[in-house]
Write an enzyme that holds these catalytic residues in place. Structure first.
Site, short mmCIF file in Angstrom:
data_model
loop_
_atom_site.label_atom_id
_atom_site.label_comp_id
_atom_site.label_asym_id
_atom_site.label_seq_id
_atom_site.Cartn_x
_atom_site.Cartn_y
_atom_site.Cartn_z
CE LYS A 93 -6.56 21.08 12.65
NZ LYS A 93 -6.46 22.16 11.66
CB SER B 276 -10.05 23.83 11.76
OG SER B 276 -8.76 23.69 11.18
CB SER C 207 -6.90 26.23 10.65
OG SER C 207 -8.26 26.27 10.28
N1 GLN Z 1 -11.82 28.77 8.70
C1 GLN Z 1 -11.38 28.51 7.38
C2 GLN Z 1 -12.28 27.47 6.75
O1 GLN Z 1 -13.25 27.15 7.32
C3 GLN Z 1 -9.94 28.02 7.41
C4 GLN Z 1 -9.81 26.64 7.88
C5 GLN Z 1 -8.39 26.15 7.91
O2 GLN Z 1 -7.45 26.92 7.83
N2 GLN Z 1 -8.26 24.84 7.97
O3 GLN Z 1 -12.04 26.96 5.71
#
Ligand code: GLN
Length: 485
Positions: A78, A153, A177
């Protein structure tokens, strides 16, 4: 057989037998990437030349008879993790030209273990989002339905695994995420306990929540990656100095010693009926393997989302203060004076969601509001953690759906942040409490979209999570299904 479909352990056996070389395996994956990337767009950058060089080294190690479980295994990373000499954008224009001079500890550990980096996977900008639509480099597509989101994400990391564009990948999980995109793309995703895996070289979002973890084709691969990722790192003061077990020893076929907690707070109104049905059926499978089930209560679950959306943006607003156009990264072209330069750099460099979070977070931390927002959220967070502590007195793991719905269409929720935030309603509590959680494939909807089963345990009990997920997986076929696109 197409080598790109192999798992880590399958590829390892065949590399050991010299059925093919690490060079051939890497070339096959690079060819696969070339073929399907125009449709999936899982990567921000593919580092073919570097990958082939690393493969040569791996082949030398194999020739010397020193093969280890990850030697010669091509992975995607990532783009939130620093990679020496390779741009690390975090999905943001503001870091579009950032080339780190060091590797994140997890990347270094993987290199030492002999793994190969194919490239950097697409992601929501600064890991803020649930659909990978917030990337400054275009969105990724779900291999099961190219018009649907891959989740986020870590959407690029999950899509790359599902589309066989890598053998496995790394993601990060602040509020879901790793698990949410794993669920959307029909792969396995594990968020370790807070502190289990080093975050040195991970570009920070919510520092009290972030964890790095694997996205894989099966549960055994998740255990194999955890063996290399987990452990104390003196360069990360939040990493915990606790012995790392061999995670593969937990991969047992039955669940006779496991008690599963089922919480009604996770089977709420609004959950997609196909998701609920798949998870209830999965619970039956788990019981048939010897697990006992008990009803448990997690009464503060309803506050998890509001608590998260105070704590995560507050920490983000502080972490993102460093991107000012001075030290590194993007800088605006016209800058009459220093203050104007800061303002323009940040206005031009950050996307809409990141700006929203910075504003929310700055507000929640500001004088006069701190106690009412950040302070109060931290207190409620303790209550959520206590819910889990109480629950784990009665059970070993908690089983829930990973997400309330399967993957939605690209564009469907971009104008409605609250709807987008609700995608993580079942994953966020584990981040707030610091507990590990896995998502494993447990079904397909009538439209052919994957459904994920989440297994959560107490801190540092990744073994129980892996055991439960493995026994389930070995007795079902969902993890071997492949998208056709
Ligand atoms: N979707 C969640 C957010 O927007 C979690 C994102 C994540 O785990 N990086 O914060």
């Amino acid at each position: 057989m197409d080598l790109s479909t192999l798992t880590i352990h399958e590829a390892h056996e065949r590399l050991k037998n010299r059925d093919f070389s690490a060079g051939e395996l890497t070339q096959t994956l690079l060819k696969r990437i070339e073929e399907v990337e125009p449709k999936v767009k899982a990567y921000i950058i593919v580092t073919s030349e570097k990958a082939l060089k690393e493969a040569e080294q791996a082949d030398m190690i194999i020739a010397a008879g020193k093969i280890a479980p990850l030697t010669g295994i091509p992975l995607a990373i990532k783009d939130v993790l620093c990679t020496e000499g390779i741009t690390t954008t975090c999905g943001s224009k503001i870091l579009s030209n950032f080339v780190p001079v060091y590797d994140a500890t997890v990347v270094r550990n993987l290199k030492r273990a002999g793994a190969i980096t194919l490239g950097k996977a697409n992601m929501d900008e600064f890991a803020m989002g649930s659909s990978t639509e917030n990337s400054s480099f275009g969105h990724s597509h779900n291999p099961w339905d190219l018009s649907a989101i891959p989740g986020g994400s870590s959407g690029g990391s999950a899509a790359a695994v599902a589309a066989d564009e890598c053998i496995a990948s790394l993601g990060t999980d602040t509020g879901g995420s790793i698990r949410q995109p794993a669920s959307c793309c029909g792969v396995v995703g594990l968020k370790p306990t807070y502190g289990r895996v080093s975050r040195f070289g991970l570009i920070a979002f919510g520092s009290s929540l972030d964890q790095v973890g694997p996205l894989t084709k099966d549960v055994r691969d998740a255990a194999l990656l955890m063996n290399v990722l987990a452990g104390y790192d003196p360069q990360d003061s939040t990493s915990v100095n606790k012995e790392v077990p061999d995670y593969t020893t937990f991969l047992k076929p039955d669940l006779k010693e496991i008690t599963i907690g089922v919480a009604r707070e996770y089977f709420i109104e609004g959950i997609d009926p196909e998701v609920e049905k798949a998870v209830r059926e999965a619970l039956n499978v788990l019981q048939s393997l010897g697990a006992k089930t008990v009803d448990i209560a997690l009464p503060h679950t309803e506050y998890a989302l509001p608590v998260y959306y105070l704590i995560a943006p507050a920490e983000a607003s502080s972490n993102l203060a460093r991107y000012d156009g001075v030290k590194y990264g993007f800088r605006t072209e016209k800058d009459e004076n220093l203050t104007a330069m800061y303002k323009k750099t940040r206005s031009e460099g950050f996307g809409a969601e990141v700006k929203r979070r910075i504003m929310l977070g700055t507000y929640a931390l500001s004088a006069g509001y701190y106690d009412a927002y950040y302070g109060k959220a931290s207190q409620v967070r303790t209550l959520i953690r206590r819910d889990f502590e109480e629950a784990f007195k009665k059970c070993d793991v908690i089983v829930t759906p990973t997400t309330p719905t399967p993957a939605f269409k690209i564009g469907e929720k971009v104008d409605d942040p609250l709807q987008m935030y609700l995608s993580d309603i079942f994953t966020i509590p584990a981040n707030l409490a610091g507990n590990p959680g896995i998502s494993v494939p447990c079904g397909l909807t009538g439209n052919g979209l994957p459904i994920g089963l989440q297994v959560i345990s107490g801190p540092f009990e990744e073994g129980k999570v892996l055991q439960t997920a493995f026994a389930y997986e070995q007795n079902t076929e969902w993890h071997v299904k492949k998208p056709k696109f």
